[in-house]
Design a protein around this motif. Structure first.
Motif, PDB file in Angstrom:
ATOM      1  N   TYR A   1       0.837  -1.214   0.000  1.00  0.00           N
ATOM      2  CA  TYR A   1       0.000   0.000   0.000  1.00  0.00           C
ATOM      3  C   TYR A   1       0.866   1.256   0.000  1.00  0.00           C
ATOM      4  O   TYR A   1       0.648   2.186  -0.787  1.00  0.00           O
ATOM      5  CB  TYR A   1      -0.919  -0.033   1.219  1.00  0.00           C
TER       6      TYR A   1
ATOM      7  N   ASN B   1       3.334   0.983  -3.465  1.00  0.00           N
ATOM      8  CA  ASN B   1       2.697   0.886  -4.787  1.00  0.00           C
ATOM      9  C   ASN B   1       1.480   1.795  -4.938  1.00  0.00           C
ATOM     10  O   ASN B   1       1.188   2.244  -6.045  1.00  0.00           O
ATOM     11  CB  ASN B   1       2.279  -0.559  -5.064  1.00  0.00           C
ATOM     12  N   VAL B   2       0.774   2.052  -3.849  1.00  0.00           N
ATOM     13  CA  VAL B   2      -0.421   2.912  -3.923  1.00  0.00           C
ATOM     14  C   VAL B   2      -0.071   4.357  -3.586  1.00  0.00           C
ATOM     15  O   VAL B   2      -0.427   5.289  -4.305  1.00  0.00           O
ATOM     16  CB  VAL B   2      -1.537   2.382  -3.000  1.00  0.00           C
ATOM     17  N   LEU B   3       0.664   4.562  -2.470  1.00  0.00           N
ATOM     18  CA  LEU B   3       1.014   5.930  -2.065  1.00  0.00           C
ATOM     19  C   LEU B   3       2.373   6.376  -2.598  1.00  0.00           C
ATOM     20  O   LEU B   3       2.749   7.536  -2.411  1.00  0.00           O
ATOM     21  CB  LEU B   3       1.007   6.037  -0.533  1.00  0.00           C
TER      22      LEU B   3
ATOM     23  N   GLY C   1      -7.909   4.726   1.725  1.00  0.00           N
ATOM     24  CA  GLY C   1      -8.045   5.105   0.326  1.00  0.00           C
ATOM     25  C   GLY C   1      -6.695   5.307  -0.340  1.00  0.00           C
ATOM     26  O   GLY C   1      -5.646   4.945   0.205  1.00  0.00           O
ATOM     27  N   ALA C   2      -6.709   5.913  -1.517  1.00  0.00           N
ATOM     28  CA  ALA C   2      -5.494   6.059  -2.323  1.00  0.00           C
ATOM     29  C   ALA C   2      -4.794   7.391  -2.097  1.00  0.00           C
ATOM     30  O   ALA C   2      -3.899   7.756  -2.862  1.00  0.00           O
ATOM     31  CB  ALA C   2      -5.841   5.909  -3.802  1.00  0.00           C
ATOM     32  N   ASP C   3      -5.171   8.142  -1.053  1.00  0.00           N
ATOM     33  CA  ASP C   3      -4.514   9.420  -0.786  1.00  0.00           C
ATOM     34  C   ASP C   3      -3.726   9.338   0.518  1.00  0.00           C
ATOM     35  O   ASP C   3      -4.018   8.524   1.394  1.00  0.00           O
ATOM     36  CB  ASP C   3      -5.547  10.559  -0.698  1.00  0.00           C
ATOM     37  N   ARG C   4      -2.729  10.188   0.653  1.00  0.00           N
ATOM     38  CA  ARG C   4      -1.804  10.104   1.778  1.00  0.00           C
ATOM     39  C   ARG C   4      -2.415  10.572   3.094  1.00  0.00           C
ATOM     40  O   ARG C   4      -1.789  10.418   4.152  1.00  0.00           O
ATOM     41  CB  ARG C   4      -0.528  10.889   1.472  1.00  0.00           C
TER      42      ARG C   4
ATOM     43  N   SER D   1      -8.459  -4.627  -8.263  1.00  0.00           N
ATOM     44  CA  SER D   1      -7.335  -3.696  -8.371  1.00  0.00           C
ATOM     45  C   SER D   1      -6.402  -3.987  -7.198  1.00  0.00           C
ATOM     46  O   SER D   1      -6.751  -4.756  -6.296  1.00  0.00           O
ATOM     47  CB  SER D   1      -7.814  -2.244  -8.300  1.00  0.00           C
ATOM     48  N   GLU D   2      -5.220  -3.384  -7.204  1.00  0.00           N
ATOM     49  CA  GLU D   2      -4.294  -3.663  -6.103  1.00  0.00           C
ATOM     50  C   GLU D   2      -4.872  -3.218  -4.769  1.00  0.00           C
ATOM     51  O   GLU D   2      -4.802  -3.943  -3.764  1.00  0.00           O
ATOM     52  CB  GLU D   2      -2.952  -2.984  -6.351  1.00  0.00           C
ATOM     53  N   LEU D   3      -5.463  -2.018  -4.734  1.00  0.00           N
ATOM     54  CA  LEU D   3      -6.038  -1.529  -3.485  1.00  0.00           C
ATOM     55  C   LEU D   3      -7.205  -2.398  -3.042  1.00  0.00           C
ATOM     56  O   LEU D   3      -7.338  -2.726  -1.856  1.00  0.00           O
ATOM     57  CB  LEU D   3      -6.486  -0.072  -3.649  1.00  0.00           C
ATOM     58  N   ASN D   4      -8.049  -2.787  -3.999  1.00  0.00           N
ATOM     59  CA  ASN D   4      -9.168  -3.679  -3.666  1.00  0.00           C
ATOM     60  C   ASN D   4      -8.669  -5.028  -3.137  1.00  0.00           C
ATOM     61  O   ASN D   4      -9.230  -5.583  -2.176  1.00  0.00           O
ATOM     62  CB  ASN D   4     -10.052  -3.892  -4.898  1.00  0.00           C
TER      63      ASN D   4
END
Length: 473
Positions: free
Chosen positions: A292, A295-297, A353-356, A424-427
């Motif tokens: 997370y 790769n996401v943040l 979520g996808a935000d920092r 998705s990766e986050l999911n």
């Protein structure tokens, strides 16, 4: 003796003598060094691969080459400590670690590097059960041992955290080779001090090694762990057959490697099940959060290590606290409670979520989760080694260490397979964490039920002694 039954506050443990403090420094220092070894290369895998020409797809084997022998040989090495002498096995493990670390630091090709990591894993299998059984036989069962195991749990957890931080720092400042070389001076100091401070354990007269049991359990564990890491059905089938054969061998052996009567004890059975859950779920949660963060943040490895390191180091304080809690409340209360805290703190991470901005939730959640995790580590170690005589402590600590190593090895592949089913990766991360939470909460309930006293008697009556005896036997 900790019984799992709520009792009046235990007496304060005696203060450690100067010699006992030095023994703790040597034994806990060795365990800390080996826990650092497990994680120190994790944040530097690309650099290590580039350094020896290891392909990207083969990078996971840097961790697996360590974990497989650490998991597969621990039970055997724990019993060898009982039969051949625990100090002897402990020193042999440290010598092997020194050799492996030099080999890894000087590695010039993949074979040399993976051989070094395999030898490091084998040194862990030799050293940790021996050092743990030396601890449990040096410090008598009860509040003093609980305190010692609390310190051990704190350093174990701190070692994994510091390994990640140290790995990133050393690679940035020096090179990945320094992650191997850093072991050498520490190991040499342990080799000098240990013979001066620690006496050899009593070796039983003319007790032979259960060779069929050793072969079947070691082969079965290696095959089973390899099957999970590589998702190999044939290896899984071979592992199941060998472990079933091990059980049959132990039923018939005159001097079994792991007597079935011990494996059937509620404390051994449920303590080790809890350890499997404690390490498997927390390790996989940390891996998911690493994905997370990177790769996401889009954080780099050093920042990722710092995000884990701050709450991880703070949670080390849980070790001494857990020892005191067990003395007051009993392991039956503290063990499932630690599991519950570990997993309930994971719940908010399912909704990141996808935000920092999610860091405002992530860091406090990690702090609480790590605190519960360390508490559960201490409690499962106390549970799994309680009520056993000194001559079986090598086996008991071998079992708890084997459980830890197997769990660390299999947790990530299992939840990674769950995450791979996401859209998705986050999911996928959210899905894996949901499974993690559900399984851990269910396990906490099972451990609570499994460790329940076998007879119900009121406290502070003569009958309570019967309940105590049943609970610990």
């Amino acid at each position: 003796m900790s019984t799992g039954i709520t009792s009046p506050p235990a007496a304060r443990p005696a203060r450690f003598t100067g010699r006992q403090r030095l023994i703790l420094l040597v034994l806990l220092g060795a365990g800390f060094m080996l826990s650092v070894d497990f994680s120190i290369l994790n944040v530097a895998l690309p650099e290590v691969g580039d350094g020896v020409g290891l392909s990207l797809t083969a990078l996971p084997w840097i961790a697996s080459a360590y974990a497989l022998p650490a998991a597969g040989f621990t039970l055997l090495c724990g019993r060898l400590g009982d039969l051949l002498g625990r100090r002897r096995l402990f020193l042999a493990g440290i010598v092997l670690l020194t050799t492996a670390s030099l080999l890894g630091g000087l590695a010039t090709d993949p074979a040399m590097l993976l051989t070094a990591r395999t030898l490091q894993g084998l040194s862990t299998a030799l050293t940790i059960p021996a050092s743990m059984s030396l601890l449990t036989t040096t410090f008598e069962e009860g509040a003093t041992r609980d305190r010692v195991l609390g310190l051990n749990g704190a350093l174990l957890s701190g070692g994994f955290t510091i390994g990640a931080l140290l790995g990133g720092t050393l690679v940035s400042a020096l090179s990945w080779r320094s992650a191997f070389f850093i072991n050498v001076p520490v190991a040499v100091a342990i080799l000098v001090l240990a013979p001066l401070l620690i006496g050899e354990s009593r070796v039983p007269d003319r007790v032979g090694l259960d060779v069929p049991g050793a072969v079947t359990v070691t082969g079965g564990l290696l095959a089973a762990v390899y099957a999970i890491v590589e998702r190999s059905v044939p290896a899984g089938a071979a592992g199941a057959v060998l472990l079933a054969a091990f059980w049959l061998v132990e039923l018939r052996s005159p001097a079994p490697l792991a007597p079935v009567r011990i494996l059937r004890r509620p404390t051994v059975k449920w303590g080790n099940y809890a350890g499997l859950v404690v390490f498997g779920t927390e390790t996989s949660m940390i891996f998911m959060m690493t994905l997370y963060l990177q790769n996401v943040l889009a954080f780099d490895p050093l920042v990722t290590g710092l995000i884990f390191g701050v709450p991880g180091l703070a949670a080390v304080l849980a070790g001494p606290v857990a020892g005191r809690l067990i003395g007051r409340r009993g392991y039956r209360t503290v063990l499932p409670a630690g599991l519950a805290v570990q997993t309930l703190a994971t719940v908010p991470l399912i909704f990141l979520g996808a935000d920092r901005a999610g860091l405002a939730v992530l860091i406090p959640a990690l702090l609480v989760s790590f605190f519960g995790h360390v508490t559960a580590i201490v409690a499962y170690t106390v549970t799994g080694t309680s009520g056993l005589p000194d001559h079986e402590q090598g086996l008991a600590t071998g079992l708890t260490t084997m459980t830890q190593n197997v769990a660390i090895t299999i947790g990530i592949p299992i939840l990674s397979a769950v995450a791979a089913t996401g859209t998705s990766e986050l999911n996928g991360i959210h899905l894996a964490l949901t499974v993690n939470v559900a399984f851990t909460l269910a396990s906490a309930a099972l451990v609570w039920i499994g460790l329940r006293p076998r007879a119900r008697h009121s406290a502070n009556t003569p009958a309570a002694a019967v309940a105590d005896k049943v609970q610990t036997h």
